[in-house]
Design a protein around this motif. Sequence first.
Motif, PDB file in Angstrom:
ATOM      1  N   ARG A 158       0.820  -1.211   0.000  1.00  0.00           N
ATOM      2  CA  ARG A 158       0.000   0.000   0.000  1.00  0.00           C
ATOM      3  C   ARG A 158       0.855   1.263   0.000  1.00  0.00           C
ATOM      4  O   ARG A 158       0.483   2.284   0.586  1.00  0.00           O
ATOM      5  CB  ARG A 158      -0.942  -0.007   1.204  1.00  0.00           C
ATOM      6  N   SER A 159       2.039   1.197  -0.625  1.00  0.00           N
ATOM      7  CA  SER A 159       2.881   2.396  -0.668  1.00  0.00           C
ATOM      8  C   SER A 159       2.237   3.443  -1.576  1.00  0.00           C
ATOM      9  O   SER A 159       1.450   3.111  -2.460  1.00  0.00           O
ATOM     10  CB  SER A 159       4.279   2.049  -1.192  1.00  0.00           C
ATOM     11  N   VAL A 195      -3.812  -5.452   0.131  1.00  0.00           N
ATOM     12  CA  VAL A 195      -3.329  -6.098   1.358  1.00  0.00           C
ATOM     13  C   VAL A 195      -1.965  -5.535   1.753  1.00  0.00           C
ATOM     14  O   VAL A 195      -1.267  -4.932   0.930  1.00  0.00           O
ATOM     15  CB  VAL A 195      -3.248  -7.638   1.198  1.00  0.00           C
ATOM     16  N   LEU A 250      -2.961 -13.631   4.011  1.00  0.00           N
ATOM     17  CA  LEU A 250      -2.554 -13.215   2.664  1.00  0.00           C
ATOM     18  C   LEU A 250      -2.792 -14.316   1.631  1.00  0.00           C
ATOM     19  O   LEU A 250      -3.276 -14.060   0.530  1.00  0.00           O
ATOM     20  CB  LEU A 250      -1.070 -12.820   2.703  1.00  0.00           C
ATOM     21  N   ALA A 303       3.587  -6.071  -4.885  1.00  0.00           N
ATOM     22  CA  ALA A 303       4.526  -4.948  -4.699  1.00  0.00           C
ATOM     23  C   ALA A 303       4.821  -4.799  -3.221  1.00  0.00           C
ATOM     24  O   ALA A 303       4.550  -3.768  -2.607  1.00  0.00           O
ATOM     25  CB  ALA A 303       3.945  -3.665  -5.283  1.00  0.00           C
ATOM     26  N   ALA A 304       5.378  -5.847  -2.639  1.00  0.00           N
ATOM     27  CA  ALA A 304       5.669  -5.859  -1.199  1.00  0.00           C
ATOM     28  C   ALA A 304       7.158  -5.670  -0.921  1.00  0.00           C
ATOM     29  O   ALA A 304       7.539  -5.246   0.167  1.00  0.00           O
ATOM     30  CB  ALA A 304       5.195  -7.174  -0.581  1.00  0.00           C
ATOM     31  N   GLY A 305       7.996  -6.017  -1.899  1.00  0.00           N
ATOM     32  CA  GLY A 305       9.434  -5.954  -1.652  1.00  0.00           C
ATOM     33  C   GLY A 305       9.897  -7.075  -0.732  1.00  0.00           C
ATOM     34  O   GLY A 305      10.815  -6.901   0.064  1.00  0.00           O
ATOM     35  N   VAL A 356       5.850  -6.846  -9.293  1.00  0.00           N
ATOM     36  CA  VAL A 356       6.556  -5.555  -9.304  1.00  0.00           C
ATOM     37  C   VAL A 356       7.826  -5.620  -8.447  1.00  0.00           C
ATOM     38  O   VAL A 356       8.749  -4.838  -8.625  1.00  0.00           O
ATOM     39  CB  VAL A 356       5.611  -4.435  -8.793  1.00  0.00           C
ATOM     40  N   ASN A 370      14.012  -7.761  -5.680  1.00  0.00           N
ATOM     41  CA  ASN A 370      14.733  -8.108  -4.444  1.00  0.00           C
ATOM     42  C   ASN A 370      16.044  -8.794  -4.788  1.00  0.00           C
ATOM     43  O   ASN A 370      16.080  -9.693  -5.627  1.00  0.00           O
ATOM     44  CB  ASN A 370      13.891  -9.073  -3.598  1.00  0.00           C
ATOM     45  N   ASP A 392       8.610 -10.704  -5.982  1.00  0.00           N
ATOM     46  CA  ASP A 392       7.842 -11.028  -4.778  1.00  0.00           C
ATOM     47  C   ASP A 392       7.077 -12.338  -4.952  1.00  0.00           C
ATOM     48  O   ASP A 392       6.365 -12.758  -4.050  1.00  0.00           O
ATOM     49  CB  ASP A 392       6.822  -9.910  -4.494  1.00  0.00           C
ATOM     50  N   GLY A 451       9.508  -3.995 -14.409  1.00  0.00           N
ATOM     51  CA  GLY A 451      10.629  -3.060 -14.306  1.00  0.00           C
ATOM     52  C   GLY A 451      10.822  -2.160 -15.522  1.00  0.00           C
ATOM     53  O   GLY A 451      10.800  -0.935 -15.393  1.00  0.00           O
ATOM     54  N   THR A 456       8.452   0.924 -16.121  1.00  0.00           N
ATOM     55  CA  THR A 456       8.445   2.134 -15.288  1.00  0.00           C
ATOM     56  C   THR A 456       9.117   3.296 -16.013  1.00  0.00           C
ATOM     57  O   THR A 456       8.564   4.399 -16.092  1.00  0.00           O
ATOM     58  CB  THR A 456       9.122   1.838 -13.934  1.00  0.00           C
TER      59      THR A 456
HETATM   60  P1  NAD Z   1       7.397  -0.118   0.248  1.00  0.00           P
HETATM   61  O1  NAD Z   1       8.356  -0.801   1.159  1.00  0.00           O
HETATM   62  O2  NAD Z   1       7.220   1.343   0.325  1.00  0.00           O
HETATM   63  O3  NAD Z   1       5.964  -0.788   0.442  1.00  0.00           O
HETATM   64  C1  NAD Z   1       5.803  -2.165   0.580  1.00  0.00           C
HETATM   65  C2  NAD Z   1       4.376  -2.464   0.923  1.00  0.00           C
HETATM   66  O4  NAD Z   1       4.218  -3.878   0.985  1.00  0.00           O
HETATM   67  C3  NAD Z   1       3.936  -1.916   2.275  1.00  0.00           C
HETATM   68  O5  NAD Z   1       2.692  -1.271   2.108  1.00  0.00           O
HETATM   69  C4  NAD Z   1       3.791  -3.141   3.174  1.00  0.00           C
HETATM   70  O6  NAD Z   1       2.676  -3.044   4.040  1.00  0.00           O
HETATM   71  C5  NAD Z   1       3.563  -4.258   2.159  1.00  0.00           C
HETATM   72  N1  NAD Z   1       4.146  -5.517   2.642  1.00  0.00           N
HETATM   73  C6  NAD Z   1       5.425  -5.746   2.994  1.00  0.00           C
HETATM   74  N2  NAD Z   1       5.577  -7.031   3.404  1.00  0.00           N
HETATM   75  C7  NAD Z   1       4.372  -7.610   3.292  1.00  0.00           C
HETATM   76  C8  NAD Z   1       3.884  -8.888   3.589  1.00  0.00           C
HETATM   77  N3  NAD Z   1       4.688  -9.851   4.067  1.00  0.00           N
HETATM   78  N4  NAD Z   1       2.580  -9.148   3.369  1.00  0.00           N
HETATM   79  C9  NAD Z   1       1.754  -8.185   2.887  1.00  0.00           C
HETATM   80  N5  NAD Z   1       2.170  -6.925   2.593  1.00  0.00           N
HETATM   81  C10 NAD Z   1       3.460  -6.651   2.808  1.00  0.00           C
HETATM   82  O7  NAD Z   1       7.829  -0.576  -1.215  1.00  0.00           O
HETATM   83  P2  NAD Z   1       7.438   0.041  -2.655  1.00  0.00           P
HETATM   84  O8  NAD Z   1       8.235   1.265  -2.920  1.00  0.00           O
HETATM   85  O9  NAD Z   1       5.967   0.058  -2.829  1.00  0.00           O
HETATM   86  O10 NAD Z   1       8.051  -1.126  -3.584  1.00  0.00           O
HETATM   87  C11 NAD Z   1       7.587  -2.451  -3.512  1.00  0.00           C
HETATM   88  C12 NAD Z   1       8.470  -3.356  -4.350  1.00  0.00           C
HETATM   89  O11 NAD Z   1       8.389  -2.951  -5.694  1.00  0.00           O
HETATM   90  C13 NAD Z   1       9.955  -3.300  -3.993  1.00  0.00           C
HETATM   91  O12 NAD Z   1      10.525  -4.571  -4.225  1.00  0.00           O
HETATM   92  C14 NAD Z   1      10.519  -2.308  -4.972  1.00  0.00           C
HETATM   93  O13 NAD Z   1      11.891  -2.535  -5.237  1.00  0.00           O
HETATM   94  C15 NAD Z   1       9.677  -2.617  -6.183  1.00  0.00           C
HETATM   95  N6  NAD Z   1       9.533  -1.502  -7.114  1.00  0.00           N
HETATM   96  C16 NAD Z   1       9.780  -1.771  -8.406  1.00  0.00           C
HETATM   97  C17 NAD Z   1       9.632  -0.775  -9.341  1.00  0.00           C
HETATM   98  C18 NAD Z   1       9.873  -1.093 -10.761  1.00  0.00           C
HETATM   99  O14 NAD Z   1      10.129  -0.222 -11.540  1.00  0.00           O
HETATM  100  N7  NAD Z   1       9.789  -2.354 -11.133  1.00  0.00           N
HETATM  101  C19 NAD Z   1       9.257   0.506  -8.967  1.00  0.00           C
HETATM  102  C20 NAD Z   1       8.972   0.744  -7.623  1.00  0.00           C
HETATM  103  C21 NAD Z   1       9.114  -0.282  -6.700  1.00  0.00           C
END
Ligand code: NAD
Length: 282
Positions: free
Chosen positions: A163-164, A185, A192, A205-207, A226, A229, A239, A260, A263
């Motif tokens: 939810r970022s 989520v 989950l 998109a959880a990272g 998305v 890692n 993820d 990727g 973007t």
């Molecule tokens: P962030 O850390 O700001 O947000 C992660 C979100 O995931 C949070 O809202 C958190 O609540 C949720 N989360 C984390 N662990 C979780 C779990 N175990 N279960 C459920 N939810 C969970 O990260 P972000 O900036 O939104 O980026 C997310 C991922 O996307 C990262 O891996 C980042 O590298 C990647 N990303 C990729 C691109 C791209 O161009 N491909 C761009 C932006 C971000």
Amino acid sequence: MTARIIDGKAVAAALRAKLARQVATLPFRPGLAVVLVGDDPASAIYVRAKDRAANAVGIAARTVRLPADTSEEALITHIARLNADPSMDGILVQLPLPPQIASQAVVEAVDPDKDVDGFHPLNIGRLASGYPCLVPCTPTGVMKLLAEAGVALEGAHALVIGRSTIVGRPMGMLLLAGHATVTVVHTRTRDLAAECRRADIIVAAAGRPQLVRGDWIAPGATVIDVGVNRLPDGRLVGDVAFAEAVEIAGAITPVPGGAGPMTIACLLENTVTAALRRRSSG
Ligand code: NAD
């Protein structure tokens, strides 16, 4: 059955080629300023990639490099200068910023009409209200991949993991605008796996490396990964546990080579959009 692989590299290359053709017809070169504060190596790589991709489609990209000890006030002064520069159609401040700078103040300092990242609260509000605006690049790229894969959104159960403000939230809003039934989520979600099993579309998109297992995925579902890692052994993974998921999903994006590449292509598209809007209204 093995899932169809959604080739983000090819879709991004086609979008860049389309933008290059469009830019070639314009009587001006759209301008993009990329501001980099400090010397974080990952940020430096991203900024170089953005600069190169922009110039390759005919956008005049300029990287503004500032030292790591730059104050918030000094950075905002730089942004004000770029806001006032008529040759600059897009301004992007590479995040994260050093700890002495409040990111939100910087995001809010960018002219919303030049905010090609789509992070300004005005653009987020417009997106939430369903008005035209500059939309964050990563979720826009995901929508293009879903369209390219021919995924029907209307009435589909779409699950967004994360939810970022950069990815998860705007992703949810775009899917909602596409008439999906959306669940978002996050770390406080109770089950989950159960949420995933209900979904026709999963955007992860959880990272968190390989968080989504194959047996969490409904047969035939579309999975957009998305996450980016780095594992201790140096491998780059998403993820989603790809080897498991590919046996069950209907369509899936790989990491790397899925979300990727989209973007940066969408950033270029936002720059061209901002240029056309500004220069036709100015
Ligand atoms: P962030 O850390 O700001 O947000 C992660 C979100 O995931 C949070 O809202 C958190 O609540 C949720 N989360 C984390 N662990 C979780 C779990 N175990 N279960 C459920 N939810 C969970 O990260 P972000 O900036 O939104 O980026 C997310 C991922 O996307 C990262 O891996 C980042 O590298 C990647 N990303 C990729 C691109 C791209 O161009 N491909 C761009 C932006 C971000």
